[in-house]
Each structure stands twice: as structure tokens, then as C-alpha cells.
Scaffold this motif. Sequence first.
Motif, PDB file in Angstrom:
ATOM      1  N   GLU A 108       3.348  -5.210   8.856  1.00 51.22           N
ATOM      2  CA  GLU A 108       4.042  -5.042   7.584  1.00 51.22           C
ATOM      3  C   GLU A 108       3.809  -6.286   6.731  1.00 51.22           C
ATOM      4  N   ASP A 109       4.138  -6.199   5.447  1.00 51.82           N
ATOM      5  CA  ASP A 109       3.966  -7.340   4.549  1.00 51.82           C
ATOM      6  C   ASP A 109       4.799  -8.519   5.033  1.00 51.82           C
ATOM      7  N   GLY A 110       4.154  -9.670   5.174  1.00 51.52           N
ATOM      8  CA  GLY A 110       4.845 -10.880   5.584  1.00 51.52           C
ATOM      9  C   GLY A 110       5.085 -11.002   7.081  1.00 51.52           C
ATOM     10  N   GLU A 111       4.670 -10.022   7.862  1.00 50.39           N
ATOM     11  CA  GLU A 111       4.873 -10.076   9.308  1.00 50.39           C
ATOM     12  C   GLU A 111       3.768 -10.918   9.951  1.00 50.39           C
TER      13      GLU A 111
END
Length: 145
Positions: free
Chosen positions: A13-16
Motif C-alpha cells: 500500500e502507499d507508504g508501506e
Amino acid sequence: MNAPNRYELFVLEDGEKPVEVSEDTKIPNAATIKVVKQDHTLANMIRAQLLAMPEVLFAGYKVPHPLHPYFLIKIQTDGTITPTAILEQACTKLIGQMAALETKFKREFSFKEVEPTEGQDVYGTVGADGAGGGAWSSGRDYLDF
């Protein structure tokens, strides 16, 4: 059903962050690494590669729950190298082994297109006298032709 959507098991996911390192304060030269969106396949290969390295005193992994796609790997070294550096070396060696395996695999399937002539054995399983053995009895691997 309680299972997450299939794509959630491997798409970040975004930022993971894919890898998180936490130094162990109770054990010297040890760290716990959390690898996200991976499973037993990668964890077991990394663990086996780490245990083959002489600087590693302990390497083990666990998957806390099958519905959560991550694993934790704990590494303890002898102090000559940090756990993160030895993990990087182990992953580099694994990448090299997988590249060599891919090359051998592709080469093996290129033999599939070769039609053997009368009396010729492409894989070397029949000896010169017509009996079984061939390359196997000489200690050569059938991929070494």
C-alpha cells in the motif's frame, strides 16, 4: 469470509515499508526483521542461506498469523558483522543462486526442442554400452552437457 482480498497479500500500500528492522536490546548482535507481503517460501530460503553462513549464530523465522502477510526473521551474528549486513549478503547470494537456477532451467528446456538421432541420448542416461548409467555413473550432472 474473513480472508483478505488476494491482491492485498502481495501489493504494498502507499507508504508501506517492505522491510522493518528492530535491533534486539536483550541479545547482543541480534535483530528482528519484519518482511511485509511475503510468506514461508522466501522466509525459509533466507533462513537456510543465513544458517549456511559462518558468521550467523542463530536464524529463525515465524509467520504470526496466516491471514497477515508478513513474517518475522530473527538473526544473531558473532559480532564481526551486523544482522542487517549479513541479511543483505544472504539475499545477494540467493539472487545469484536463483539466476543460476533460471539459466539451467531455461537451458534444460532448450534441449526439449532438440530431436535425438538414432542411438543418441540427449540427457546422457544411457551409457556407451547401451546400459543405464551414462553421465550419472561418471559423476556428471545432466545439465553439464
